[in-house]
Write a protein that holds these residues in place. Structure first.
Motif, PDB file in Angstrom:
ATOM      1  N   VAL A   8      89.509  14.831  58.856  1.00 23.10           N
ATOM      2  CA  VAL A   8      89.054  16.207  59.065  1.00 23.10           C
ATOM      3  C   VAL A   8      88.646  16.377  60.518  1.00 23.10           C
ATOM      4  O   VAL A   8      87.717  15.724  61.002  1.00 23.10           O
ATOM      5  CB  VAL A   8      87.866  16.546  58.145  1.00 23.10           C
ATOM      6  N   VAL A   9      89.335  17.259  61.234  1.00 22.79           N
ATOM      7  CA  VAL A   9      89.050  17.505  62.642  1.00 22.79           C
ATOM      8  C   VAL A   9      87.944  18.547  62.755  1.00 22.79           C
ATOM      9  O   VAL A   9      87.983  19.597  62.096  1.00 22.79           O
ATOM     10  CB  VAL A   9      90.314  17.992  63.376  1.00 22.79           C
ATOM     11  N   GLY A  10      86.948  18.272  63.611  1.00 28.69           N
ATOM     12  CA  GLY A  10      85.851  19.223  63.782  1.00 28.69           C
ATOM     13  C   GLY A  10      84.967  19.307  62.546  1.00 28.69           C
ATOM     14  O   GLY A  10      84.814  18.342  61.798  1.00 28.69           O
ATOM     15  N   GLN A  11      84.370  20.484  62.334  1.00 29.84           N
ATOM     16  CA  GLN A  11      83.522  20.774  61.166  1.00 29.84           C
ATOM     17  C   GLN A  11      82.392  19.749  61.016  1.00 29.84           C
ATOM     18  O   GLN A  11      82.045  19.359  59.899  1.00 29.84           O
ATOM     19  CB  GLN A  11      84.375  20.787  59.873  1.00 29.84           C
ATOM     20  N   GLU A  12      81.790  19.348  62.129  1.00 29.25           N
ATOM     21  CA  GLU A  12      80.742  18.334  62.061  1.00 29.25           C
ATOM     22  C   GLU A  12      79.520  18.840  61.298  1.00 29.25           C
ATOM     23  O   GLU A  12      78.855  18.089  60.589  1.00 29.25           O
ATOM     24  CB  GLU A  12      80.342  17.891  63.476  1.00 29.25           C
ATOM     25  N   GLY A  13      79.208  20.130  61.460  1.00 31.76           N
ATOM     26  CA  GLY A  13      78.069  20.697  60.741  1.00 31.76           C
ATOM     27  C   GLY A  13      78.285  20.689  59.234  1.00 31.76           C
ATOM     28  O   GLY A  13      77.349  20.455  58.461  1.00 31.76           O
ATOM     29  N   ILE A  14      79.522  20.928  58.802  1.00 26.17           N
ATOM     30  CA  ILE A  14      79.835  20.926  57.368  1.00 26.17           C
ATOM     31  C   ILE A  14      79.764  19.508  56.827  1.00 26.17           C
ATOM     32  O   ILE A  14      79.297  19.269  55.708  1.00 26.17           O
ATOM     33  CB  ILE A  14      81.227  21.529  57.111  1.00 26.17           C
ATOM     34  N   LYS A  15      80.220  18.540  57.624  1.00 29.03           N
ATOM     35  CA  LYS A  15      80.141  17.141  57.199  1.00 29.03           C
ATOM     36  C   LYS A  15      78.686  16.717  57.011  1.00 29.03           C
ATOM     37  O   LYS A  15      78.356  15.967  56.094  1.00 29.03           O
ATOM     38  CB  LYS A  15      80.830  16.237  58.219  1.00 29.03           C
ATOM     39  N   ARG A  16      77.817  17.195  57.905  1.00 29.58           N
ATOM     40  CA  ARG A  16      76.386  16.904  57.771  1.00 29.58           C
ATOM     41  C   ARG A  16      75.852  17.488  56.470  1.00 29.58           C
ATOM     42  O   ARG A  16      75.092  16.841  55.739  1.00 29.58           O
ATOM     43  CB  ARG A  16      75.646  17.495  58.969  1.00 29.58           C
ATOM     44  N   ALA A  17      76.276  18.712  56.137  1.00 28.28           N
ATOM     45  CA  ALA A  17      75.828  19.344  54.889  1.00 28.28           C
ATOM     46  C   ALA A  17      76.298  18.548  53.675  1.00 28.28           C
ATOM     47  O   ALA A  17      75.548  18.347  52.714  1.00 28.28           O
ATOM     48  CB  ALA A  17      76.347  20.779  54.815  1.00 28.28           C
ATOM     49  N   PHE A  18      77.544  18.063  53.714  1.00 27.61           N
ATOM     50  CA  PHE A  18      78.060  17.261  52.606  1.00 27.61           C
ATOM     51  C   PHE A  18      77.325  15.928  52.501  1.00 27.61           C
ATOM     52  O   PHE A  18      77.102  15.414  51.397  1.00 27.61           O
ATOM     53  CB  PHE A  18      79.559  17.017  52.784  1.00 27.61           C
TER      54      PHE A  18
ATOM     55  N   ALA B  97      74.154  16.730  50.716  1.00 24.26           N
ATOM     56  CA  ALA B  97      74.434  16.993  49.302  1.00 24.26           C
ATOM     57  C   ALA B  97      74.695  15.703  48.536  1.00 24.26           C
ATOM     58  O   ALA B  97      74.231  15.528  47.407  1.00 24.26           O
ATOM     59  CB  ALA B  97      75.624  17.935  49.175  1.00 24.26           C
ATOM     60  N   ALA B  98      75.424  14.770  49.158  1.00 22.97           N
ATOM     61  CA  ALA B  98      75.730  13.499  48.500  1.00 22.97           C
ATOM     62  C   ALA B  98      74.478  12.651  48.337  1.00 22.97           C
ATOM     63  O   ALA B  98      74.289  11.993  47.312  1.00 22.97           O
ATOM     64  CB  ALA B  98      76.781  12.738  49.302  1.00 22.97           C
TER      65      ALA B  98
ATOM     66  N   ILE C  70      82.209   9.800  50.042  1.00 24.52           N
ATOM     67  CA  ILE C  70      80.903   9.468  50.623  1.00 24.52           C
ATOM     68  C   ILE C  70      79.791   9.462  49.577  1.00 24.52           C
ATOM     69  O   ILE C  70      78.624   9.290  49.926  1.00 24.52           O
ATOM     70  CB  ILE C  70      80.527  10.435  51.769  1.00 24.52           C
ATOM     71  N   LEU C  71      80.139   9.639  48.322  1.00 19.57           N
ATOM     72  CA  LEU C  71      79.114   9.586  47.278  1.00 19.57           C
ATOM     73  C   LEU C  71      78.611   8.155  47.117  1.00 19.57           C
ATOM     74  O   LEU C  71      79.354   7.195  47.333  1.00 19.57           O
ATOM     75  CB  LEU C  71      79.679  10.090  45.948  1.00 19.57           C
ATOM     76  N   PRO C  72      77.357   7.974  46.718  1.00 14.37           N
ATOM     77  CA  PRO C  72      76.814   6.612  46.539  1.00 14.37           C
ATOM     78  C   PRO C  72      77.595   5.845  45.479  1.00 14.37           C
ATOM     79  O   PRO C  72      78.180   6.427  44.565  1.00 14.37           O
ATOM     80  CB  PRO C  72      75.371   6.868  46.077  1.00 14.37           C
TER      81      PRO C  72
ATOM     82  N   GLU D 183      81.388   5.348  57.363  1.00 12.31           N
ATOM     83  CA  GLU D 183      80.214   5.517  58.225  1.00 12.31           C
ATOM     84  C   GLU D 183      79.227   6.506  57.621  1.00 12.31           C
ATOM     85  O   GLU D 183      78.013   6.288  57.635  1.00 12.31           O
ATOM     86  CB  GLU D 183      80.649   5.985  59.615  1.00 12.31           C
ATOM     87  N   LEU D 184      79.748   7.613  57.109  1.00 18.31           N
ATOM     88  CA  LEU D 184      78.877   8.609  56.481  1.00 18.31           C
ATOM     89  C   LEU D 184      78.232   8.056  55.217  1.00 18.31           C
ATOM     90  O   LEU D 184      77.063   8.334  54.927  1.00 18.31           O
ATOM     91  CB  LEU D 184      79.680   9.876  56.160  1.00 18.31           C
ATOM     92  N   LYS D 185      78.985   7.274  54.490  1.00 21.38           N
ATOM     93  CA  LYS D 185      78.501   6.752  53.212  1.00 21.38           C
ATOM     94  C   LYS D 185      77.377   5.741  53.399  1.00 21.38           C
ATOM     95  O   LYS D 185      76.497   5.614  52.525  1.00 21.38           O
ATOM     96  CB  LYS D 185      79.665   6.112  52.451  1.00 21.38           C
ATOM     97  N   GLN D 186      77.368   5.037  54.507  1.00 19.57           N
ATOM     98  CA  GLN D 186      76.302   4.063  54.746  1.00 19.57           C
ATOM     99  C   GLN D 186      74.937   4.734  54.778  1.00 19.57           C
ATOM    100  O   GLN D 186      73.971   4.238  54.187  1.00 19.57           O
ATOM    101  CB  GLN D 186      76.573   3.321  56.061  1.00 19.57           C
ATOM    102  N   ASN D 187      74.856   5.880  55.457  1.00 18.92           N
ATOM    103  CA  ASN D 187      73.591   6.617  55.489  1.00 18.92           C
ATOM    104  C   ASN D 187      73.245   7.196  54.124  1.00 18.92           C
ATOM    105  O   ASN D 187      72.081   7.246  53.731  1.00 18.92           O
ATOM    106  CB  ASN D 187      73.674   7.750  56.522  1.00 18.92           C
ATOM    107  N   VAL D 188      74.273   7.639  53.403  1.00 22.83           N
ATOM    108  CA  VAL D 188      74.047   8.190  52.059  1.00 22.83           C
ATOM    109  C   VAL D 188      73.502   7.111  51.133  1.00 22.83           C
ATOM    110  O   VAL D 188      72.530   7.337  50.394  1.00 22.83           O
ATOM    111  CB  VAL D 188      75.355   8.782  51.493  1.00 22.83           C
ATOM    112  N   ASN D 189      74.095   5.929  51.164  1.00 25.61           N
ATOM    113  CA  ASN D 189      73.626   4.833  50.312  1.00 25.61           C
ATOM    114  C   ASN D 189      72.196   4.432  50.655  1.00 25.61           C
ATOM    115  O   ASN D 189      71.395   4.123  49.770  1.00 25.61           O
ATOM    116  CB  ASN D 189      74.550   3.618  50.461  1.00 25.61           C
TER     117      ASN D 189
END
Length: 511
Positions: A197-207, A210-211, A237-239, A411-417
């Motif tokens: 996914v190119v860009g949309q960093e703010g949306i990725k943060r929201a997801f 949510a996760a 990125i879900l746990p 990378e995103l999932k590590q913070n979520v976990n």
């Protein structure tokens, strides 16, 4: 002669032991089944008769009565074929082995004596284990599913003749191995990644938020802005699922008949994306023989509703209770069933019928009444139950041509976990798993805020006209943001970020 064989029947996801009592006496040849059998159980007499004869055994030409005890509860399903056939053979003196009473039996019979696969094996095995049975006979095709459960020996056979030979001591059989089955099914990784996914960093943060906290999320944006692409990468990125969560999800999929012959434990979180023509019964569950709906099949996973206003309004309104209570109760004349529904609702929608209201690059062709009618398909009470409302803007050409890559799902999932681990430890004795499940009593205990945070919340409450439910959801959201940032206490910055995820309804609901 009287025989007694043990089996089990289902009521929703709960099972209860059934005693299959068979009596053979002198009289005109007949086979009667009593104990409130349904049509499928009544029809089993013909399958049993043919299976016994075609397996090489003599069918008793006497008066046969089969009682399914307790006789005051309805018996459903073809999985009672096998215990009834074995009870009949035991009563006729074919088996002559008292050890058969140490086993429980589940299976459907073909006319040639083959034992067919049945649905709902996992909850049946769990119920039998809880009632003291640790030796269970299943069809070969259900062996992997049944062997998931600890402290149970699963014996699998392909036909009726093999089972009789086993109890007569003429062949040997070993319990199905459990360890190898689970290891095989854990090798299942998502192919879709947020790095695409190119860009949309703010949306990725929201997801990511949510996760981490199990929060519902609604995306509003024009066509082509990437709403569906983002939603389909959300599971990555879900746990990780715990063993207990995997068992509960597998039970639901087992009852619904969605497990294949080669799968046993569901180790990846469900992602359900029903079409907007779905009926309320298909979404919530039910039918003549009630089955789990999409909200239950998405248990511990994601329910994705693309183009939310295109769903019928009455279908969307049935989501209120499962979102709030995390269970679905289906009432029928024969009883009431309850299915779990702890899912994350992910929804997407256009801001108007043409899709370009508020877009800086396209002219909207919709009139204000058209926009209002389109958006009114989503009621205020349903919108209030969605924690996050985020606006998705189209990606610019410069972003598409940029060579710098995005963060991967790993990378995103590590913070979520990490955030989910904090919550599991915090709520270990509270009976909940994540922040979105917090009730008012627990919020006072775990979501304490200072005077500065209270002032910001009060200003937002008065200016935005928030409801009490929205107020509480902002606090829960703030708790998750604090956990992601590694903060023990909720701060002003966490409250401010949570508030901005509630502002889209003001813009679009007043065109």
């Amino acid at each position: 002669m009287l025989s007694r064989i043990f089996s089990c029947v289902l009521n929703g996801l709960d099972g209860s032991t059934t005693d299959v009592e068979v009596d053979i006496s002198n009289g005109l040849p007949a086979l009667n089944i009593v104990g409130l059998p349904d049509t499928a159980v009544k029809e089993s007499k013909e399958r049993i008769r043919a299976a016994i004869k075609n397996s090489g055994f003599e069918f008793p030409m006497k008066r046969i009565t089969i009682n399914l005890a307790p006789a005051n509860t309805k018996k459903e399903g073809t999985h009672l074929d096998l215990p009834m056939a074995l009870g009949l053979l035991d009563a006729a003196g074919v088996i002559k082995n008292d050890s058969v009473k140490d086993f429980a039996f589940i299976g459907e019979l073909s006319l040639n004596g083959k034992i067919n696969r049945v649905t709902g094996i996992l909850p049946l095995v769990i119920a039998l284990r809880n009632n003291g049975f640790n030796k269970i006979v299943l069809p070969d095709e259900n062996a992997a599913e049944g062997a998931i459960i600890k402290d149970v020996e699963i014996y699998s056979f392909s036909n009726l003749y093999e089972i009789v030979q086993f109890f007569k001591g003429e062949i040997a059989a070993a319990p199905v191995q459990r360890k190898l089955i689970i290891e095989h099914n854990e090798k299942n990784d998502s192919a879709e990644d947020f790095s695409e996914v190119v860009g949309q960093e703010g949306i990725k943060r929201a997801f990511q938020i949510a996760a981490a906290g199990g929060h519902n999320i609604l995306m509003i944006g024009p066509p082509g802005s990437g709403k569906t692409m983002l939603a389909r990468r959300f599971p990555s990125i879900l746990p990780d699922m715990t063993y207990e969560e995997a068992i509960e999800v597998t039970k639901i999929h087992s009852v619904a008949g969605l497990l294949t012959n080669y799968s046993s434990l569901v180790t990846t979180r469900p992602f359900r994306s029903p079409h907007h023509t779905i009926s309320s019964i298909a979404l919530i569950g039910g039918g003549r023989m009630p089955k789990p709906g999409e909200v239950s099949l998405a248990h511990y996973g994601i329910l994705f509703l693309d183009e939310l206003p295109e769903f019928q309004r009455n279908v969307l309104e049935v989501l209120r209770q499962p979102i709030e209570d995390e269970v679905v109760t289906i009432s029928r004349i024969n009883g009431t069933l309850t299915y779990p529904s702890k899912f994350i609702l992910v929804a997407s929608m256009n801001p108007c019928p043409c899709g370009y209201y508020g877009d800086s690059t396209h002219q909207c062709t919709c009139s204000p009444p058209q926009i209002k009618k389109y958006l009114s398909k989503i009621s205020g009470p349903l919108l209030d139950r969605i924690d996050m409302h985020i606006e998705v803007f189209p990606v610019q050409c410069s972003e598409l041509q940029a060579e710098q890559g995005s963060k991967s799902s790993l990378e995103l999932k590590q913070n979520v976990n990490a955030a989910r681990t904090i919550q599991l430890q915090r709520y270990e004795k509270e009976g909940i798993l994540f922040n979105s499940q917090l009730k008012p009593k627990l919020m006072k205990k775990y979501c304490k805020i200072g005077n500065a945070e209270k002032e910001l919340l009060e200003a937002a409450f008065n200016k935005l006209g928030l409801s009490a439910r929205a107020y509480n959801r902002i606090i829960k959201l703030s708790r998750t943001i604090a956990d992601l940032n590694g903060c023990e206490r909720i701060q002003v910055s966490h409250i401010a970020e949570a508030i901005q995820y509630r502002n889209l309804d003001r813009k679009f609901w007043n065109p």
